[in-house]
Scaffold this active site. Sequence first.
Site, PDB file in Angstrom:
ATOM      1  N   ASN A   8      -6.520 116.380 -56.639  1.00  0.00           N
ATOM      2  CA  ASN A   8      -5.410 115.445 -56.995  1.00  0.00           C
ATOM      3  C   ASN A   8      -4.857 114.658 -55.695  1.00  0.00           C
ATOM      4  OD1 ASN A   8      -2.943 114.072 -57.416  1.00  0.00           O
ATOM      5  ND2 ASN A   8      -2.671 114.727 -59.243  1.00  0.00           N
TER       6      ASN A   8
ATOM      7  N   ASP B 103      -3.106 112.064 -55.077  1.00  0.00           N
ATOM      8  CA  ASP B 103      -1.694 111.273 -55.277  1.00  0.00           C
ATOM      9  C   ASP B 103      -0.892 111.437 -53.953  1.00  0.00           C
ATOM     10  OD1 ASP B 103      -2.369 110.792 -57.740  1.00  0.00           O
ATOM     11  OD2 ASP B 103      -0.882 112.238 -58.594  1.00  0.00           O
ATOM     12  N   HIS B 104      -0.673 112.493 -53.471  1.00  0.00           N
ATOM     13  CA  HIS B 104       0.311 112.569 -52.296  1.00  0.00           C
ATOM     14  C   HIS B 104      -0.218 112.043 -50.916  1.00  0.00           C
ATOM     15  CE1 HIS B 104       3.071 114.012 -55.156  1.00  0.00           C
ATOM     16  NE2 HIS B 104       2.406 115.020 -55.378  1.00  0.00           N
TER      17      HIS B 104
ATOM     18  N   ARG C 178       5.713 103.679 -46.353  1.00  0.00           N
ATOM     19  CA  ARG C 178       5.865 102.720 -45.421  1.00  0.00           C
ATOM     20  C   ARG C 178       5.484 101.515 -45.965  1.00  0.00           C
ATOM     21  NH1 ARG C 178       6.569 103.579 -39.663  1.00  0.00           N
ATOM     22  NH2 ARG C 178       8.128 105.183 -39.823  1.00  0.00           N
TER      23      ARG C 178
ATOM     24  N   HIS D  40      -2.991 110.039 -60.492  1.00  0.00           N
ATOM     25  CA  HIS D  40      -2.099 109.781 -61.735  1.00  0.00           C
ATOM     26  C   HIS D  40      -1.579 108.429 -61.436  1.00  0.00           C
ATOM     27  CE1 HIS D  40       1.714 111.187 -64.079  1.00  0.00           C
ATOM     28  NE2 HIS D  40       1.253 110.179 -64.570  1.00  0.00           N
TER      29      HIS D  40
ATOM     30  N   ARG E 248       1.130 106.248 -62.261  1.00  0.00           N
ATOM     31  CA  ARG E 248       2.260 106.212 -62.915  1.00  0.00           C
ATOM     32  C   ARG E 248       2.983 104.895 -63.325  1.00  0.00           C
ATOM     33  NH1 ARG E 248       4.688 111.760 -62.049  1.00  0.00           N
ATOM     34  NH2 ARG E 248       6.385 111.108 -63.463  1.00  0.00           N
TER      35      ARG E 248
ATOM     36  N   ARG F  56       4.704 104.884 -57.951  1.00  0.00           N
ATOM     37  CA  ARG F  56       5.424 105.378 -56.813  1.00  0.00           C
ATOM     38  C   ARG F  56       4.308 106.028 -55.721  1.00  0.00           C
ATOM     39  NH1 ARG F  56       7.872 110.887 -59.222  1.00  0.00           N
ATOM     40  NH2 ARG F  56       8.764 109.324 -60.987  1.00  0.00           N
ATOM     41  N   HIS F  57       2.872 106.247 -56.159  1.00  0.00           N
ATOM     42  CA  HIS F  57       2.125 106.611 -55.379  1.00  0.00           C
ATOM     43  C   HIS F  57       0.690 105.966 -55.431  1.00  0.00           C
ATOM     44  CE1 HIS F  57       1.357 109.516 -58.406  1.00  0.00           C
ATOM     45  NE2 HIS F  57       2.450 110.539 -58.026  1.00  0.00           N
TER      46      HIS F  57
ATOM     47  N   GLU G 249      -5.177 110.357 -64.557  1.00  0.00           N
ATOM     48  CA  GLU G 249      -4.186 110.906 -65.195  1.00  0.00           C
ATOM     49  C   GLU G 249      -2.997 109.957 -65.653  1.00  0.00           C
ATOM     50  OE1 GLU G 249      -2.573 114.226 -63.226  1.00  0.00           O
ATOM     51  OE2 GLU G 249      -0.541 113.877 -64.206  1.00  0.00           O
TER      52      GLU G 249
ATOM     53  N   THR H  16       7.819 115.009 -60.656  1.00  0.00           N
ATOM     54  CA  THR H  16       6.482 115.351 -61.138  1.00  0.00           C
ATOM     55  C   THR H  16       6.360 115.421 -62.458  1.00  0.00           C
ATOM     56  OG1 THR H  16       4.397 116.919 -60.529  1.00  0.00           O
ATOM     57  CG2 THR H  16       6.581 117.762 -60.417  1.00  0.00           C
ATOM     58  N   THR H  17       5.169 115.889 -63.313  1.00  0.00           N
ATOM     59  CA  THR H  17       5.003 115.907 -64.578  1.00  0.00           C
ATOM     60  C   THR H  17       5.728 117.318 -64.891  1.00  0.00           C
ATOM     61  OG1 THR H  17       2.999 115.110 -64.218  1.00  0.00           O
ATOM     62  CG2 THR H  17       3.542 116.046 -66.351  1.00  0.00           C
TER      63      THR H  17
ATOM     64  N   GLU I  69      -5.783 120.664 -70.778  1.00  0.00           N
ATOM     65  CA  GLU I  69      -5.347 120.889 -69.451  1.00  0.00           C
ATOM     66  C   GLU I  69      -4.249 121.881 -69.765  1.00  0.00           C
ATOM     67  OE1 GLU I  69      -5.210 118.472 -65.824  1.00  0.00           O
ATOM     68  OE2 GLU I  69      -3.746 119.669 -65.202  1.00  0.00           O
TER      69      GLU I  69
ATOM     70  N   HIS J  13      -1.249 122.532 -62.331  1.00  0.00           N
ATOM     71  CA  HIS J  13      -0.026 121.967 -62.128  1.00  0.00           C
ATOM     72  C   HIS J  13       0.910 123.183 -61.198  1.00  0.00           C
ATOM     73  CE1 HIS J  13       4.214 120.469 -62.098  1.00  0.00           C
ATOM     74  NE2 HIS J  13       3.475 119.239 -62.335  1.00  0.00           N
ATOM     75  N   GLY J  14       1.190 122.964 -60.256  1.00  0.00           N
ATOM     76  CA  GLY J  14       1.847 124.125 -59.323  1.00  0.00           C
ATOM     77  C   GLY J  14       0.945 124.959 -58.653  1.00  0.00           C
TER      78      GLY J  14
ATOM     79  N   GLY K 263      -3.601 119.547 -56.511  1.00  0.00           N
ATOM     80  CA  GLY K 263      -2.998 118.277 -55.800  1.00  0.00           C
ATOM     81  C   GLY K 263      -1.988 118.757 -54.637  1.00  0.00           C
ATOM     82  N   HIS K 264      -0.925 119.079 -54.869  1.00  0.00           N
ATOM     83  CA  HIS K 264       0.270 119.266 -53.923  1.00  0.00           C
ATOM     84  C   HIS K 264      -0.197 120.054 -52.791  1.00  0.00           C
ATOM     85  CE1 HIS K 264       3.900 120.226 -51.771  1.00  0.00           C
ATOM     86  NE2 HIS K 264       4.085 119.114 -51.952  1.00  0.00           N
TER      87      HIS K 264
HETATM   88  N1  PXP Z   1      -2.315 118.289 -63.569  1.00  0.00           N
HETATM   89  C1  PXP Z   1      -1.477 117.566 -64.088  1.00  0.00           C
HETATM   90  C2  PXP Z   1      -1.449 117.008 -65.422  1.00  0.00           C
HETATM   91  C3  PXP Z   1      -0.600 116.900 -63.277  1.00  0.00           C
HETATM   92  O1  PXP Z   1       0.446 116.081 -63.824  1.00  0.00           O
HETATM   93  C4  PXP Z   1      -0.444 117.239 -62.129  1.00  0.00           C
HETATM   94  C5  PXP Z   1       0.456 116.774 -61.063  1.00  0.00           C
HETATM   95  O2  PXP Z   1       0.351 115.239 -60.793  1.00  0.00           O
HETATM   96  C6  PXP Z   1      -1.342 118.303 -61.622  1.00  0.00           C
HETATM   97  C7  PXP Z   1      -2.213 118.849 -62.488  1.00  0.00           C
HETATM   98  C8  PXP Z   1      -1.366 118.741 -60.140  1.00  0.00           C
HETATM   99  O3  PXP Z   1      -0.368 119.250 -59.913  1.00  0.00           O
HETATM  100  P1  PXP Z   1      -0.159 119.900 -58.326  1.00  0.00           P
HETATM  101  O4  PXP Z   1       0.224 118.616 -57.397  1.00  0.00           O
HETATM  102  O5  PXP Z   1       1.217 120.660 -58.424  1.00  0.00           O
HETATM  103  O6  PXP Z   1      -1.135 120.527 -57.910  1.00  0.00           O
END
Ligand code: PXP
Length: 240
Positions: A7, A9-10, A18, A43, A45, A49-50, A70, A100-101, A151, A191-192, A213-214
Site C-alpha cells: 500500500n 498511500d503514505h 505540501r 485507498h 478516500r 487526504r492522500h 481500496e 486510518t481504517t 481481507e 492492517h497494522g 503499507g505504513h
Molecule cells: N488493508 C486495509 C483494508 C487498510 O485499510 C489498510 C490501511 O490503509 C491496510 C490494509 C494497510 O494497513 P497498514 O498501512 O497499517 O499496513
Amino acid sequence: MSKLVVNVDHVATVRQARRITEPDPVTAAALAELAGCHGIIVHLREDRRHIQERDVEILKKTVQTKLNLEMAAVPEMVKLAVRIKPEMSCLVPEKREELTTEGGLDVYGQVENLKGIVEELKSAEILVSLFVDADKNQLDASKEVGADYVEIHTGHYSGAITSEEEILEFEKIKKGIEYADSIGLNVNVGHGLNYVNTQRLVPIKQIQEFSIGHSIIARAVFVGIGQAVREMLDIINGRL
Ligand code: PXP
C-alpha cells in the site's frame, strides 16, 4: 506461498503535506514492483487526504502486477472503479475523522446493499474483496453477497498492548482465516502489520496476500523502498 501487496498511500501523504508533485506514489509503486512485490494497493478516500484520482488513473496504466483499489462501498466510488477497472477492489468502512481504517466492514448489517455493489463490480471484471473482522457472521455474509476475497482485519492483533491480548487476537484471526477458507473464500490479511508482528502469521497457509503499507513506507524513509519491500518479502517467505 503468500504474496505481498504494498500500500503506497503514505507516499502520497507526504506529497499532500505540501500539495506539490513529489514524492509520487506512482514511482513508489514501480520501485516496489521492481523489488518483487505482487501487487499495489491504494485507498482513494472521500476526503482525498492522500491518494488522488490522478494516481489511480496512472497506476492502472503503469502497474505491472495487480492494482487493488481500496474504497468505501458508496455509489461515487463504485462508478469510479467501474470506469478505471483496477484488477481488484477492497471495500472498507470509511469515516472522515478517522486516522486510518478502524475496523471491518459490517457486511452482515447490509447484505442487500452489498450484493448490488459486489455484482456491479464483478460485472466490470473487478475481483471484490471485503475488509472484515474475523467474525463468523461477517464471513458468512461475505460469502452470501458474492465476494471473491475477504481481507481479515488484523488491526486488533497489531494494536494489542499485552502479549496475552496479542495471542488472543492472533487466535481469533487464525480461526477466522480457517473458517473463511472452509466456506470457499480467498483470504488476505492486513492492517497494522509490521516487520515483527507479521512473522506469527506466516505459517498460516490459507493466507493468500499480505496487504501492508505504513510499516513498509516508514522503513523506506531510511533504507529505500526496494530494500524495505525485499525485507518484508523475506519475512513472508520465511527467510527471516
Ligand atoms: N488493508 C486495509 C483494508 C487498510 O485499510 C489498510 C490501511 O490503509 C491496510 C490494509 C494497510 O494497513 P497498514 O498501512 O497499517 O499496513
